[in-house]
Design a protein around this motif. Structure first.
Motif, short mmCIF file in Angstrom:
data_model
loop_
_atom_site.label_atom_id
_atom_site.label_comp_id
_atom_site.label_asym_id
_atom_site.label_seq_id
_atom_site.Cartn_x
_atom_site.Cartn_y
_atom_site.Cartn_z
N ARG A 104 53.49 50.58 98.72
CA ARG A 104 52.13 50.10 98.97
C ARG A 104 52.14 48.57 99.12
NH1 ARG A 104 47.66 53.11 98.54
NH2 ARG A 104 47.94 55.31 97.99
N VAL A 105 51.30 48.09 100.02
CA VAL A 105 51.21 46.65 100.25
C VAL A 105 49.74 46.24 100.36
CG1 VAL A 105 53.42 46.55 101.46
CG2 VAL A 105 51.32 46.89 102.77
N ILE A 106 49.53 44.95 100.21
CA ILE A 106 48.23 44.33 100.49
C ILE A 106 48.41 43.41 101.68
CG2 ILE A 106 46.47 42.74 99.62
CD1 ILE A 106 47.15 43.70 96.79
N ILE A 107 47.50 43.50 102.65
CA ILE A 107 47.56 42.64 103.84
C ILE A 107 46.40 41.67 103.77
CG2 ILE A 107 47.55 42.57 106.36
CD1 ILE A 107 48.47 45.53 106.27
N ARG A 108 46.72 40.39 103.70
CA ARG A 108 45.69 39.35 103.62
C ARG A 108 45.91 38.37 104.77
NH1 ARG A 108 46.04 36.39 98.25
NH2 ARG A 108 45.67 38.50 97.47
N ASP A 109 45.08 38.53 105.81
CA ASP A 109 45.27 37.77 107.05
C ASP A 109 46.69 38.02 107.58
OD1 ASP A 109 42.70 36.72 107.19
OD2 ASP A 109 43.19 35.13 105.79
N GLY A 110 47.52 36.97 107.62
CA GLY A 110 48.88 37.16 108.14
C GLY A 110 49.93 37.31 107.07
N THR A 111 49.50 37.55 105.83
CA THR A 111 50.43 37.64 104.70
C THR A 111 50.51 39.07 104.18
OG1 THR A 111 49.87 35.38 104.07
CG2 THR A 111 51.00 36.73 102.42
N VAL A 112 51.73 39.52 103.90
CA VAL A 112 51.96 40.85 103.33
C VAL A 112 52.46 40.68 101.90
CG1 VAL A 112 53.20 43.03 103.58
CG2 VAL A 112 52.56 41.73 105.62
N LEU A 113 51.75 41.30 100.94
CA LEU A 113 52.10 41.17 99.53
C LEU A 113 52.27 42.54 98.90
CD1 LEU A 113 49.24 39.08 99.85
CD2 LEU A 113 50.66 38.03 98.10
N LEU A 114 53.09 42.60 97.85
CA LEU A 114 53.17 43.79 97.02
C LEU A 114 52.05 43.71 95.98
CD1 LEU A 114 57.03 44.06 96.44
CD2 LEU A 114 55.61 45.34 98.07
N PRO A 115 51.48 44.84 95.58
CA PRO A 115 50.33 44.82 94.66
C PRO A 115 50.61 44.13 93.33
CG PRO A 115 50.63 47.00 95.62
CD PRO A 115 51.82 46.21 96.00
N ASP A 116 51.82 44.22 92.80
CA ASP A 116 52.13 43.70 91.47
C ASP A 116 52.87 42.36 91.52
OD1 ASP A 116 54.31 44.80 92.64
OD2 ASP A 116 55.05 45.83 90.86
N GLU A 117 52.90 41.71 92.68
CA GLU A 117 53.61 40.44 92.80
C GLU A 117 52.75 39.42 93.52
OE1 GLU A 117 57.43 40.84 94.59
OE2 GLU A 117 58.03 42.57 93.36
N GLU A 118 52.87 38.17 93.13
CA GLU A 118 52.16 37.10 93.80
C GLU A 118 52.94 36.57 94.99
OE1 GLU A 118 49.13 35.95 93.33
OE2 GLU A 118 48.79 37.45 91.77
N GLN A 119 54.27 36.70 94.94
CA GLN A 119 55.12 36.19 96.01
C GLN A 119 54.97 37.08 97.25
OE1 GLN A 119 56.73 33.40 95.64
NE2 GLN A 119 57.72 33.34 97.65
N PRO A 120 54.67 36.53 98.42
CA PRO A 120 54.52 37.35 99.62
C PRO A 120 55.84 37.96 100.09
CG PRO A 120 54.35 35.02 100.18
CD PRO A 120 54.39 35.11 98.69
N VAL A 121 55.77 39.16 100.62
CA VAL A 121 56.95 39.81 101.21
C VAL A 121 57.31 39.12 102.51
CG1 VAL A 121 57.84 41.96 102.18
CG2 VAL A 121 56.38 42.01 100.14
N ALA A 122 56.30 38.84 103.31
CA ALA A 122 56.52 38.21 104.61
C ALA A 122 55.22 37.57 105.07
CB ALA A 122 57.00 39.24 105.64
N GLU A 123 55.35 36.58 105.95
CA GLU A 123 54.18 35.91 106.52
C GLU A 123 54.33 35.85 108.02
OE1 GLU A 123 52.37 32.64 103.81
OE2 GLU A 123 54.55 32.44 103.60
N GLY A 124 53.24 36.17 108.71
CA GLY A 124 53.25 36.16 110.16
C GLY A 124 51.93 35.66 110.72
N THR A 125 51.64 36.09 111.93
CA THR A 125 50.43 35.66 112.63
C THR A 125 49.53 36.84 112.89
OG1 THR A 125 51.67 33.88 113.72
CG2 THR A 125 49.54 34.49 114.68
N ARG A 126 48.29 36.76 112.43
CA ARG A 126 47.31 37.82 112.70
C ARG A 126 46.78 37.63 114.13
NH1 ARG A 126 43.36 40.67 109.62
NH2 ARG A 126 42.15 41.93 111.09
N GLN A 127 46.98 38.65 114.96
CA GLN A 127 46.56 38.55 116.36
C GLN A 127 45.08 38.91 116.53
OE1 GLN A 127 48.24 37.23 118.65
NE2 GLN A 127 50.42 37.52 118.28
#
Length: 401
Positions: A104-127
């Motif tokens: 499971r992940v959380i998508i916040r604009d162009g950032t992908v995070l795991l629910p139990d972590e503050e550190q993002p998995v990856a960052e990209g560009t929201r089209q």
């Protein structure tokens, strides 16, 4: 016209978690992607066919490790996703591919995070529609370079395959009889489902030999039809299609490698191997041409420069030369569903039928013979009505005068 798949995308502050499905091959991912899940892909220059397959799965978002628009040419896939209201986060890098199915992940604009972590998995560009259009405008400037490369590839292919193109050297000996018959080549390309439905009357009347190219064989089965032959490298066709009784031709590379051959052998179905460069749809059309088919109807195949590039293969120049070779027999069914749509509704047909019945009744009433016929018909109708009334205990209806 409103897109039936369109919905309101989640806001940038949305913290709801979503299940991901991960695969570097988009068409393989769409076979298991469920509605509401997040598609994680690695697909540079996302093409229209792949995007349409994703839209059909109704994902909550698409995360692309690669740039969906590299700028080489104006590919149509990102626009399809954005138009459908599906959030597309682009150029996330290889880190996003480390996610696994069911996570499971959380998508916040162009950032992908795991629910139990503050550190993002990856960052990209929201089209968005604006960013996609800007990328398309820039990519159109690169078409001249792509056209030059396409021309060079065409010459290279012609030098290597002239004996196959001109003399049919290397063609497998198949048992499917195509001489003097119509042949319908079905490829899973643009608008293939709509065009296949529009061709149903043609298929009923002419009963063409149907060749499914890879996943096109499944499209034929989904339409309630059966392919006579399946041609391809067998990377996107189902076991059901391969076992349906169609003649199988495995498309191998010129060096003899055939990635799909092992799978076909495991299923235990008889098959032929055809080594050639180019695409499987080219092979299907060349085989039909060599067998002296009367007409070759191409459905879902690629015809324009952007479509060739969208296919993602430099060898698409083979399709250009193949079309030159079989051009006298070839009819392209692309867009036939847009070209022809019935303009007469069912209600108009019903009213037309009622008008015909009334006109016939008036004509019969104007002649003695017709009046006698109507009288006899009325008596028979009274007998039928009274029979059913007696079954439910009602008194007989007075006869019609």
């Amino acid at each position: 016209m409103r897109n039936p798949f369109r919905r309101t995308p989640p806001s940038g502050s949305d913290r709801s978690t979503r299940v991901v499905r991960v695969d570097s091959r988009t068409k393989r991912l769409t076979k298991r992607l469920q509605s509401g899940e997040v598609a994680v892909i690695d697909h540079a220059d996302l093409d229209r066919v792949a995007a349409e397959a994703l839209v059909e799965c109704r994902p909550s978002a698409v995360l692309n490790a690669a740039p969906s628009v590299s700028g080489r040419y104006p590919n149509l896939g990102p626009g399809v996703l954005v138009e459908a209201g599906i959030p597309l986060v682009d150029d996330l890098g290889p880190e996003v591919m480390r996610l696994h199915d069911g996570q499971r992940v959380i998508i916040r604009d162009g950032t992908v995070l795991l629910p139990d972590e503050e550190q993002p998995v990856a960052e990209g560009t929201r089209q968005s529609a604006e960013t996609v259009e800007a990328s398309m405008a820039s990519a159109r400037k690169g078409l001249a370079v792509q056209l030059e490369a396409f021309a060079a590839n065409t010459i290279e292919y012609m030098r290597g395959e002239w004996d196959l193109l001109l003399n049919g050297v290397g063609m497998p000996e198949v048992s499917t009889q195509m001489g003097g018959r119509h042949v319908l080549v079905v490829v899973r390309g643009y608008s293939y489902k709509e065009d296949l439905r529009a061709l149903r009357p043609y298929i009923r009347e002419y009963k063409p030999v149907i060749i499914g190219v890879d996943g096109g064989a499944d499209a034929v089965l989904e339409a309630g039809l059966k392919p006579h032959m399946i041609v391809g490298d067998m990377d996107s066709v189902s076991d059901r299609a391969l076992s349906c009784g169609a003649e199988i031709v495995v498309h191998a590379y010129r060096d003899g490698r055939a990635p799909g051959l092992e799978r076909v052998e495991e299923l235990g179905v008889s098959h032929h191997v055809f080594s050639a460069t180019g695409t499987s749809e080219d092979i299907a059309m060349l085989m039909a041409d060599e067998a002296d088919a009367e007409i070759i109807v191409a459905l879902g195949t690629h015809a324009t420069l952007v479509e060739f590039l969208d296919k993602g293969r430099s060898g698409m120049s083979s399709t250009f030369l193949t079309r030159l070779k079989v051009g006298g027999r070839l009819i392209d069914a692309k867009g036939v569903s847009r070209l022809y749509r019935t303009r007469i509704s069912g209600w108009w047909l019903l009213l037309l039928a009622l008008a015909g019945v009334l006109a016939l009744t008036a004509a019969l009433m104007s002649t003695p013979g017709g009046q006698t016929f109507l009288g006899l018909f009325g008596a028979i109708w009274d007998d039928i009505v009274n029979f059913f009334r007696s079954l439910v205990g009602l008194s007989p209806r007075p006869p019609t005068v």
